[in-house]
Design an enzyme around this catalytic site. Structure first.
Site, PDB file in Angstrom:
ATOM      1  N   LYS A 119     -62.901  51.469 -37.264  1.00  0.00           N
ATOM      2  CA  LYS A 119     -63.049  50.725 -36.012  1.00  0.00           C
ATOM      3  C   LYS A 119     -61.729  50.633 -35.234  1.00  0.00           C
ATOM      4  O   LYS A 119     -61.737  50.606 -34.002  1.00  0.00           O
ATOM      5  CB  LYS A 119     -63.587  49.327 -36.293  1.00  0.00           C
ATOM      6  CG  LYS A 119     -65.060  49.299 -36.684  1.00  0.00           C
ATOM      7  CD  LYS A 119     -65.530  47.867 -36.807  1.00  0.00           C
ATOM      8  CE  LYS A 119     -67.026  47.675 -36.819  1.00  0.00           C
ATOM      9  NZ  LYS A 119     -67.841  48.476 -37.655  1.00  0.00           N
ATOM     10  N   GLU A 204     -60.640  40.094 -33.261  1.00  0.00           N
ATOM     11  CA  GLU A 204     -61.164  40.194 -31.896  1.00  0.00           C
ATOM     12  C   GLU A 204     -61.517  38.822 -31.374  1.00  0.00           C
ATOM     13  O   GLU A 204     -61.846  37.926 -32.151  1.00  0.00           O
ATOM     14  CB  GLU A 204     -62.457  41.051 -31.892  1.00  0.00           C
ATOM     15  CG  GLU A 204     -62.214  42.517 -31.748  1.00  0.00           C
ATOM     16  CD  GLU A 204     -63.489  43.346 -31.760  1.00  0.00           C
ATOM     17  OE1 GLU A 204     -64.602  42.788 -31.861  1.00  0.00           O
ATOM     18  OE2 GLU A 204     -63.354  44.578 -31.675  1.00  0.00           O
ATOM     19  N   ARG A 297     -74.594  59.092 -36.074  1.00  0.00           N
ATOM     20  CA  ARG A 297     -75.769  59.433 -36.886  1.00  0.00           C
ATOM     21  C   ARG A 297     -77.031  59.027 -36.147  1.00  0.00           C
ATOM     22  O   ARG A 297     -76.969  58.410 -35.088  1.00  0.00           O
ATOM     23  CB  ARG A 297     -75.715  58.654 -38.201  1.00  0.00           C
ATOM     24  CG  ARG A 297     -75.622  57.158 -37.943  1.00  0.00           C
ATOM     25  CD  ARG A 297     -75.748  56.330 -39.191  1.00  0.00           C
ATOM     26  NE  ARG A 297     -75.285  54.965 -38.982  1.00  0.00           N
ATOM     27  CZ  ARG A 297     -76.016  53.976 -38.489  1.00  0.00           C
ATOM     28  NH1 ARG A 297     -77.271  54.179 -38.132  1.00  0.00           N
ATOM     29  NH2 ARG A 297     -75.507  52.773 -38.325  1.00  0.00           N
TER      30      ARG A 297
END
Ligand code: ADP
Ligand code: ADP
Ligand code: MG
Length: 485
Positions: A119, A204, A297
């Protein structure tokens, strides 16, 4: 490298494997599945043309065992491998191994999988591509880093600590105050290490009223990168999706176009091929959207995009994997429906504890505008080792109200599962909730309304059964003795 798929190995189980088999049938491709000892009588094993045993029930010994899966592919002499979702789908080492062994890999390149799997790395690439990201701190090496960031940047609580390698909602802790930072940091780091083999942590700002909106992308090897519109997956529990819909009711046309352009810009930047999804969090307070991650995916909820566009995303993945050009251009792709999906999990609808055992009754919904992807059958056993997803239930209609109405039929009177618990009662009370119907909800909807949702459950199907028998008895006795008695 082979350039044609006549036989495909599906390195997965349950709903994911069954979904891919559906496309194999349509295309006259022979499907081979794999199974652990716990799954020898599973639905995906019977649905495929052949199946290979790959190990003992714990995922590390079977569905995550790369050597055994490659051995199964060689033994069954397949041309290609599709990883489905979960398990090895986002494992770049496995993707590379599949290619090195001379099989066609049905997915994006190992390099792309690797760059988006972390990430922190993904966020950096997104920033470089001018994609808005949630304000945060990318490398958190100690709780002090977080405290300093909060002070320097005047960040207000809550914040979110995330494992850089996390997925499936795991490795994420919301922090409400300064005193909880130390414990949360330790927890995220150890979860990251334990579940994903990586203890990198990032921080975050926590978006309090957010909608999860994602863009489905399809791309070929010739730089054709198109979007297949958006999906909204705001209804979540523990940061995992439960209900998904397309289109999103939160976007206006201007924002929608901006979102598509942003997603395509990012995917172009990383030379994406195959199907993939760019996930965003849309802040309802500021009306801004922020990049979350790219899922490299097939996603669980791809089916609702298929319902609104009429495309077969798994089929397109197979085409792209053998080097075919996409058979359309952006303006050719049209969406003219609303669709909705619920994830029917084998869980207690009040506590979300997983439920195991034998399915003694499994009546599937039937009717117009419904699509079911089952992972089980009547009589099947649900083993305790894997994801709790039992089946996907999808509905469609000319607009959102219609899609909800059909879903109400599906959950309210069409489906009957007995022997194990499912979250069907919760899903039904969500889709009947006035806030859900109005579109006025955020990712905290379930958390905020759980009591209210649970209060509407009708208790136990046993009571229904007793009532039914009583009704028959009274009918019969009212009619008096019958010839057949
Ligand atoms: P989406 O639902 O958007 O396709 P998720 O992140 O929820 O994506 O993951 C898809 C499936 O894969 C889910 O069933 C989830 O439980 C499973 N999954 C995701 N990450 C992992 C992981 N690291 N290990 C095991 N299962 C995972
Ligand atoms: P995963 O890899 O587990 O899917 P994501 O980053 O995609 O992780 O986030 C999953 C969900 O967690 C989001 O859909 C959202 O509900 C929640 N979430 C993630 N980041 C934030 C954030 N900064 N603020 C609020 N909620 C968040
Ligand atoms: Mg995600």
């Amino acid at each position: 490298m082979k350039k044609n798929i006549e036989k495909l190995l599906i390195a997965n189980r349950g709903v994911s494997a069954v979904r891919i088999i559906h496309t194999c049938r349509d295309r006259k491709i022979q499907a081979t599945t794999v199974f652990s000892s716990a799954d020898r009588l599973a639905h995906h094993v019977f649905s495929a043309e052949s199946a290979v045993h790959i190990g003992e029930p714990p995922p590390a010994e079977s569905y995550l065992n790369m050597e055994n899966i490659i051995a199964a592919a060689k033994k069954s002499d397949v041309d290609a491998i599709h990883p489905g979702w979960g398990f090895l789908a986002e494992n770049h080492v496995f993707a590379q191994m599949v290619k090195d062994e001379g099989f066609i890999w049905v997915g994006p390149s190992p390099e792309v999988i690797e760059s988006m799997g972390n990430k922190v790395k993904a966020k950096k690439i997104a920033k470089d591509a001018n994609v808005p990201t949630v304000p945060g701190l990318d490398h958190v090496t100690s709780p002090e880093d977080v405290k300093k960031w909060i002070k320097d940047e005047k960040i207000a609580f809550p914040i979110l600590l995330k494992a850089a390698a996390g997925g499936g909602g795991k490795g994420m802790v919301k922090v409400e105050d300064e005193d909880s930072i130390d414990a949360a940091f330790a927890q995220v780091r150890s979860e990251g290490k334990k579940s994903f083999g990586n203890d990198e942590v990032m921080a975050e700002k926590y978006i309090k009223r957010g909608k999860h909106i994602e863009v489905q992308i399809i791309a070929d090897e010739y730089c054709n990168i198109y979007h297949l519109f958006e999906r909204e997956c705001t209804i979540q529990r523990r940061n995992q999706k439960l209900i998904e819909e397309a289109p999103s009711s939160a976007l206006d046309e201007r924002l929608r176009v901006e979102l598509f352009e942003t997603a395509i810009r990012l995917m172009r930047k990383i030379n994406y091929t195959s199907a993939g999804t760019v996930e965003f969090l849309f802040d309802l307070e500021t009306k801004k959207f922020y990049f979350l991650e790219v899922n490299t995916r097939l996603q669980v909820e791809h089916g609702i995009t298929e319902l609104i566009t009429g495309l077969d995303i798994v089929g397109l993945m197979l085409d792209v994997a053998v080097g075919k050009k996409l058979p359309f251009k952006q303006p050719d792709i049209k969406a003219n429906r609303s669709a909705m999906e619920v994830r029917l999990n084998a869980e207690d609808p009040k506590t979300f504890n997983p439920s195991f055992g034998s399915i003694t009754r499994c009546q599937l919904p039937q009717g117009p505008n419904m699509r079911v992807v089952p992972g089980v059958y009547e009589g099947a056993d649900i083993p305790p080792y894997y994801d709790s997803l039992l089946m996907l239930l999808m509905t469609a209609g000319p607009d959102r109200t219609d899609a909800i109405k059909v879903m109400d039929h599906v959950l309210g009177r069409n489906i009957r599962i007995e022997g194990i618990k499912t979250i069907a009662p919760l899903l039904l009370s969500i889709i009947r909730h006035p806030l859900f119907i109005s579109g006025d909800f955020s990712t905290s909807f379930i958390e905020e309304n759980l009591e209210d949702l649970i209060s509407t459950f009708k208790d136990a199907s046993n009571e229904d059964e007793v009532l039914k028998i009583a009704r028959y008895l009274s009918e019969i006795s009212a009619q008096g003795p019958q010839a057949w008695m």
